[in-house]
Design a protein around this motif. Structure first.
Motif, PDB file in Angstrom:
ATOM      1  N   ALA A  21       0.846  -1.196   0.000  1.00  0.00           N
ATOM      2  CA  ALA A  21       0.000   0.000   0.000  1.00  0.00           C
ATOM      3  C   ALA A  21       0.882   1.247   0.000  1.00  0.00           C
ATOM      4  N   GLY A  22       0.519   2.208  -0.830  1.00  0.00           N
ATOM      5  CA  GLY A  22       1.275   3.455  -0.923  1.00  0.00           C
ATOM      6  C   GLY A  22       2.353   3.417  -1.989  1.00  0.00           C
ATOM      7  N   GLU A  23       2.475   2.307  -2.714  1.00  0.00           N
ATOM      8  CA  GLU A  23       3.489   2.197  -3.761  1.00  0.00           C
ATOM      9  C   GLU A  23       2.845   2.136  -5.141  1.00  0.00           C
ATOM     10  N   ARG A  24       3.628   2.552  -6.113  1.00  0.00           N
ATOM     11  CA  ARG A  24       3.192   2.523  -7.510  1.00  0.00           C
ATOM     12  C   ARG A  24       4.302   1.868  -8.315  1.00  0.00           C
ATOM     13  N   LEU A  25       3.944   0.907  -9.153  1.00  0.00           N
ATOM     14  CA  LEU A  25       4.907   0.262 -10.031  1.00  0.00           C
ATOM     15  C   LEU A  25       4.734   0.804 -11.444  1.00  0.00           C
ATOM     16  N   THR A  26       5.839   1.059 -12.108  1.00  0.00           N
ATOM     17  CA  THR A  26       5.808   1.494 -13.498  1.00  0.00           C
ATOM     18  C   THR A  26       6.567   0.467 -14.325  1.00  0.00           C
ATOM     19  N   PHE A  27       6.210   0.378 -15.589  1.00  0.00           N
ATOM     20  CA  PHE A  27       6.806  -0.616 -16.458  1.00  0.00           C
ATOM     21  C   PHE A  27       7.388   0.066 -17.685  1.00  0.00           C
ATOM     22  N   SER A  28       8.649  -0.208 -17.987  1.00  0.00           N
ATOM     23  CA  SER A  28       9.292   0.396 -19.152  1.00  0.00           C
ATOM     24  C   SER A  28       9.068  -0.498 -20.366  1.00  0.00           C
ATOM     25  N   ASP A  29       9.345   0.038 -21.539  1.00  0.00           N
ATOM     26  CA  ASP A  29       9.222  -0.747 -22.771  1.00  0.00           C
ATOM     27  C   ASP A  29      10.156  -1.952 -22.751  1.00  0.00           C
ATOM     28  N   GLY A  31      10.804  -3.751 -20.160  1.00  0.00           N
ATOM     29  CA  GLY A  31      10.384  -4.729 -19.172  1.00  0.00           C
ATOM     30  C   GLY A  31      10.855  -4.448 -17.752  1.00  0.00           C
ATOM     31  N   GLU A  32      11.619  -3.363 -17.564  1.00  0.00           N
ATOM     32  CA  GLU A  32      12.081  -3.033 -16.222  1.00  0.00           C
ATOM     33  C   GLU A  32      10.913  -2.484 -15.393  1.00  0.00           C
ATOM     34  N   ILE A  33      10.955  -2.764 -14.105  1.00  0.00           N
ATOM     35  CA  ILE A  33       9.913  -2.293 -13.194  1.00  0.00           C
ATOM     36  C   ILE A  33      10.498  -1.212 -12.302  1.00  0.00           C
ATOM     37  N   GLY A  34       9.822  -0.056 -12.262  1.00  0.00           N
ATOM     38  CA  GLY A  34      10.210   1.035 -11.369  1.00  0.00           C
ATOM     39  C   GLY A  34       9.240   1.099 -10.201  1.00  0.00           C
ATOM     40  N   ARG A  35       9.702   1.642  -9.104  1.00  0.00           N
ATOM     41  CA  ARG A  35       8.879   1.739  -7.897  1.00  0.00           C
ATOM     42  C   ARG A  35       8.917   3.190  -7.409  1.00  0.00           C
ATOM     43  N   GLU A  36       7.732   3.735  -7.084  1.00  0.00           N
ATOM     44  CA  GLU A  36       7.637   5.098  -6.546  1.00  0.00           C
ATOM     45  C   GLU A  36       6.423   5.182  -5.633  1.00  0.00           C
ATOM     46  N   ALA A  37       6.274   6.299  -4.976  1.00  0.00           N
ATOM     47  CA  ALA A  37       5.114   6.495  -4.095  1.00  0.00           C
ATOM     48  C   ALA A  37       3.867   6.715  -4.944  1.00  0.00           C
ATOM     49  N   SER A  38       2.745   6.126  -4.529  1.00  0.00           N
ATOM     50  CA  SER A  38       1.491   6.332  -5.269  1.00  0.00           C
ATOM     51  C   SER A  38       0.881   7.678  -4.881  1.00  0.00           C
ATOM     52  N   ASP A  39       0.083   8.205  -5.782  1.00  0.00           N
ATOM     53  CA  ASP A  39      -0.588   9.486  -5.575  1.00  0.00           C
ATOM     54  C   ASP A  39      -2.003   9.220  -5.091  1.00  0.00           C
ATOM     55  N   ARG A  40      -2.273   9.455  -3.814  1.00  0.00           N
ATOM     56  CA  ARG A  40      -3.591   9.166  -3.253  1.00  0.00           C
ATOM     57  C   ARG A  40      -4.683  10.015  -3.884  1.00  0.00           C
ATOM     58  N   ASP A  41      -4.330  11.197  -4.377  1.00  0.00           N
ATOM     59  CA  ASP A  41      -5.328  12.044  -5.022  1.00  0.00           C
ATOM     60  C   ASP A  41      -5.847  11.421  -6.317  1.00  0.00           C
ATOM     61  N   GLY A  42      -5.039  10.563  -6.939  1.00  0.00           N
ATOM     62  CA  GLY A  42      -5.461   9.905  -8.165  1.00  0.00           C
ATOM     63  C   GLY A  42      -6.647   8.983  -7.956  1.00  0.00           C
ATOM     64  N   LEU A  43      -6.907   8.585  -6.732  1.00  0.00           N
ATOM     65  CA  LEU A  43      -8.016   7.693  -6.419  1.00  0.00           C
ATOM     66  C   LEU A  43      -9.351   8.445  -6.344  1.00  0.00           C
TER      67      LEU A  43
END
Length: 122
Positions: A21-29, A31-43
């Protein structure tokens, strides 16, 4: 992918990734996975709202336009004005009219499909 409650385990052929909870995963072209804080306002969209923090008026209008039938036009004279607040997604005209008290703008409906946002007559 953002996680707001609990955790999610992402299973891929070559790796397993856990997001809490509180994390956001991003995916590059690649296939690498990045990790950052999620934006609660986006919900907020789940509740039919949008949270705008220091957005340009033209950006806000484009965001609202995606949620409605028709067009929203913003005069270049006011396009760069900044705004912040929480607004309903289901009624673009009401959201924009709420800004008339805080910004020097006027919102006019020309047809049911066209909203015009321009400078307020002084």
């Amino acid at each position: 992918m953002s996680v707001y409650e609990g955790s999610v385990q992402l299973l891929r052929a070559d790796a397993t990734t856990l997001a809490a909870a509180g994390e956001r995963l991003t995916f590059s072209d690649g296939g690498e996975i990045g990790r950052e804080a999620s934006d609660r306002d986006g919900l907020a969209w789940v509740d039919g709202m949008v949270v705008a923090k220091d957005w340009r008026l033209d950006h806000f209008a484009r965001y609202l336009a995606r949620q409605r039938v028709g067009m929203i036009r913003v005069d270049p004279a006011v396009a760069g004005l900044r705004l912040s607040g929480v607004f309903p997604l289901d009624d673009a005209e009401r959201a924009l009219k709420a800004l008339e008290a805080a910004l020097p703008i006027s919102v006019t409906r020309h047809t049911q499909y066209l909203l015009w946002v321009g400078p307020r007559d002084i």
